[in-house]
Design an enzyme around this catalytic site. Structure first.
Site, short mmCIF file in Angstrom:
data_model
loop_
_atom_site.label_atom_id
_atom_site.label_comp_id
_atom_site.label_asym_id
_atom_site.label_seq_id
_atom_site.Cartn_x
_atom_site.Cartn_y
_atom_site.Cartn_z
N ASP A 52 0.78 -1.26 0.00
CA ASP A 52 0.00 0.00 0.00
C ASP A 52 0.80 1.30 0.00
O ASP A 52 1.80 1.41 0.72
CB ASP A 52 -0.85 0.09 1.28
CG ASP A 52 -1.58 -1.17 1.61
OD1 ASP A 52 -1.52 -2.12 0.86
OD2 ASP A 52 -2.23 -1.17 2.68
N GLU A 65 -10.56 -2.37 4.41
CA GLU A 65 -9.21 -1.87 4.71
C GLU A 65 -9.04 -0.48 4.09
O GLU A 65 -9.81 -0.07 3.22
CB GLU A 65 -8.16 -2.81 4.09
CG GLU A 65 -8.22 -4.24 4.58
CD GLU A 65 -7.13 -5.14 4.01
OE1 GLU A 65 -6.55 -5.91 4.78
OE2 GLU A 65 -6.84 -5.07 2.80
C1 FRU Z 1 -3.95 -3.57 2.71
C2 FRU Z 1 -3.32 -4.01 4.02
C3 FRU Z 1 -3.69 -3.06 5.15
C4 FRU Z 1 -2.57 -3.24 6.11
C5 FRU Z 1 -1.39 -3.43 5.19
C6 FRU Z 1 -0.34 -4.35 5.69
O1 FRU Z 1 -3.27 -4.03 1.60
O2 FRU Z 1 -3.70 -5.33 4.32
O3 FRU Z 1 -4.96 -3.29 5.68
O4 FRU Z 1 -2.39 -2.15 6.96
O5 FRU Z 1 -1.91 -3.94 3.98
O6 FRU Z 1 0.78 -4.28 4.87
#
Ligand code: FRU
Length: 510
Positions: free
Chosen positions: A50, A232
């Site tokens: 992300d 998320e």
């Molecule tokens: C989304 C996610 C988030 C989390 C991060 C972990 O892709 O799963 O929810 O904070 O990636 O890397």
């Protein structure tokens, strides 16, 4: 003695020349790796997911990102860091946040605390404050449910170095396993910071006067929207529509996306400083392709809303066939609202600066396309290209990118279904995951007679913006050899008012 001095100076100059040549080579060599994006942000090496903490301050756009610097798969997550002034040329920066005793550094956001509400500012220096999730692997392994908590870090040197707040975590987990990805912004009505937090299958809003003390305001979404997976990386912001302030709530979801796996849904409505009320219950998707995820917007960009997402999908992100690194970001996109049949929809366009990446350009007018070998006119594709088309009637068409191995990626429009598609069934290496080699579809929303289409093609990705920006698709692919041919076909004879093909500027500027 003098001779010795000269020799020394020459040796020193030579050494300096060699070192900077080596450094230059080291920083550019990785652009020659197979599948390496040329115009999209990628980490120099290792794992990225992300985008995080995107913030604009003093003319610099900061991109932090989920990064595992020890491997090309997900693992102890840090915040990597890159900056840009023009949104297209990125500079790698040192890692901003390292895991600590409270856990790995999961996703979150960053704000400019102009009023120093946090008290982190010193000697008139404006603090940049990052609000992120501490993910305790220990807690998770112990079978606890409170292993994700929200924490702060601040920077007093415009994002170069970061200090974690001693009072972390600032928002403790009430016993919800998935309790993460805080997106914080200043809300003028509440006169407070509002945190939009993903809490398993809904969003919880919190407020704070100082970024340190948080109070629960409301919840949204248990019974609204798509629920094929965990919610998320949310985002809440307003956009102006003909003088009216309209609120948009972005909620990423994994799995359960429109074409399988990860996806970005959004809701349009009102936010009164406490609570989000959607105008309707429909699920809308910001990008219908399989490979835009965790996308959110930059903070502190005035009236512009700039969006950027991760170009991958958790279904296969960790097994895609790149060697030294894994993960790329989309191009930055500008968001706006359009109204169709009484409903607001988000429109995305690549930021205008993307055009500056391209130089040599061929322009054609009033073309009738049935079967056109475009590269016979433009020359073979040797790197990224942008194709823009406009016409006044929608008809079936396809654009095929191919190579000498008979691998191909097909992008097009199916009029009978009123759908755009990207077909990567035969796009090259598709065997690393059973659902990768598929045809993906997206509805056309635009009601206009006219036809517009922008395609951004990089080594291993394509982004399609069409139907007034209301239909967007992002897809990645891994051919055995770069695509070099472009063919356009239309069984109905597509009439194009204009067709522009532009190639990446040479020499590359990184
Ligand atoms: C989304 C996610 C988030 C989390 C991060 C972990 O892709 O799963 O929810 O904070 O990636 O890397």
């Amino acid at each position: 003695m003098l001779l010795l001095k000269h020799l020394f100076t020459i040796a020193f100059a030579f050494h300096f020349f060699l070192c900077s040549a080596q450094k230059q080579a080291a920083t550019t060599l990785y652009y020659h790796e197979p599948h390496r994006s040329q115009i999209h942000f990628t980490p120099k090496e290792h794992w990225m997911n992300d985008p995080n903490g995107m913030v604009h301050y003093n003319g610099v756009y900061h991109l932090f990102y989920q990064h595992h610097p020890g491997s090309t798969v997900f693992g102890p997550i840090h915040w990597g860091h890159a900056t840009t002034r023009d949104l297209i040329h990125w500079q790698h920066q040192p890692i901003a946040l390292y895991p600590d005793s409270l856990g790995w550094i999961f996703s979150g956001s960053a704000v400019v605390d102009y009023k120093n509400t946090s008290g982190f500012g010193r000697q008139g220096k404006v603090p940049l404050v990052a609000i992120f999730t501490h993910h305790s692997v220990k807690g998770e392994q112990e079978g606890r449910s409170d292993y994700q908590n929200q924490s702060l870090a601040y920077s007093l040197d415009e994002g170069k170095t970061w200090t974690k707040y001693k009072g972390n975590p600032v928002l403790k987990n009430p016993g919800i396993k998935d309790f993460r990805d805080p997106k914080v912004s200043w809300n003028e009505v509440a006169d407070k910071w509002i945190m939009t937090l993903a809490t398993l299958d809904h969003i919880t809003f919190y407020s704070s006067p100082n970024l340190k003390d948080w109070t629960k305001e409301s919840a949204f979404g248990k019974e609204t929207g798509a629920h094929g997976g965990v919610w998320e990386c949310p985002d809440l912001f307003s956009l102006n529509y003909q003088g009216k302030k309209i609120w948009v709530l972005i909620v990423n979801i994994n799995p359960g996306g429109p074409n399988g796996g990860s996806g970005t849904q959004y809701f349009v409505g009102d936010f009164d400083g406490h609570q989000f009320t959607p105008f309707d219950k429909e699920t809308r998707w910001l990008d219908y392709g399989p490979d835009e995820y965790a996308g959110v917007t930059f903070s502190n960009t005035g009236n512009r809303k700039l969006f950027l997402g991760w170009m991958s999908n958790w279904q296969y992100a960790q097994v895609v066939p790149t060697q030294k690194w894994r993960g790329a970001m989309t191009v930055p996109r500008e968001l706006s609202l359009k109204k169709l049949n009484g409903k607001y929809l988000l429109a995305s366009t690549p930021v205008a600066a993307v055009n500056n990446l391209f130089g040599r350009s061929l322009q054609f007018q009033n073309m009738l396309v049935t079967d056109l070998d475009l590269t016979a006119k433009t020359g073979k594709l040797t790197g990224p290209a942008i194709i823009k088309m406009a016409g006044d009637t929608m008809k079936d068409f396809s654009i095929t990118l191919s190579n000498s191995l008979d691998e191909q990626l097909v992008i097009g429009f199916d009029k009978s279904r009123n759908e755009f598609f990207i077909d990567r069934t035969r796009s090259g290496n598709v065997g690393f995951e059973k659902d990768f080699g598929k045809r993906h579809m997206a509805p056309r929303f635009s009601t206009s007679q006219n036809f517009d289409c922008t395609l951004i093609i990089d080594k291993a990705s394509v982004e399609l913006f069409t139907g007034d920006g209301l239909t967007v698709m992002t897809a990645i692919f891994f051919p055995g050899e770069d695509y070099s041919n472009i063919r356009m076909q239309s069984k109905e004879e597509l009439k194009l008012k204009s067709l522009d093909v532009s190639f990446q500027k040479q020499p590359k500027q990184y």
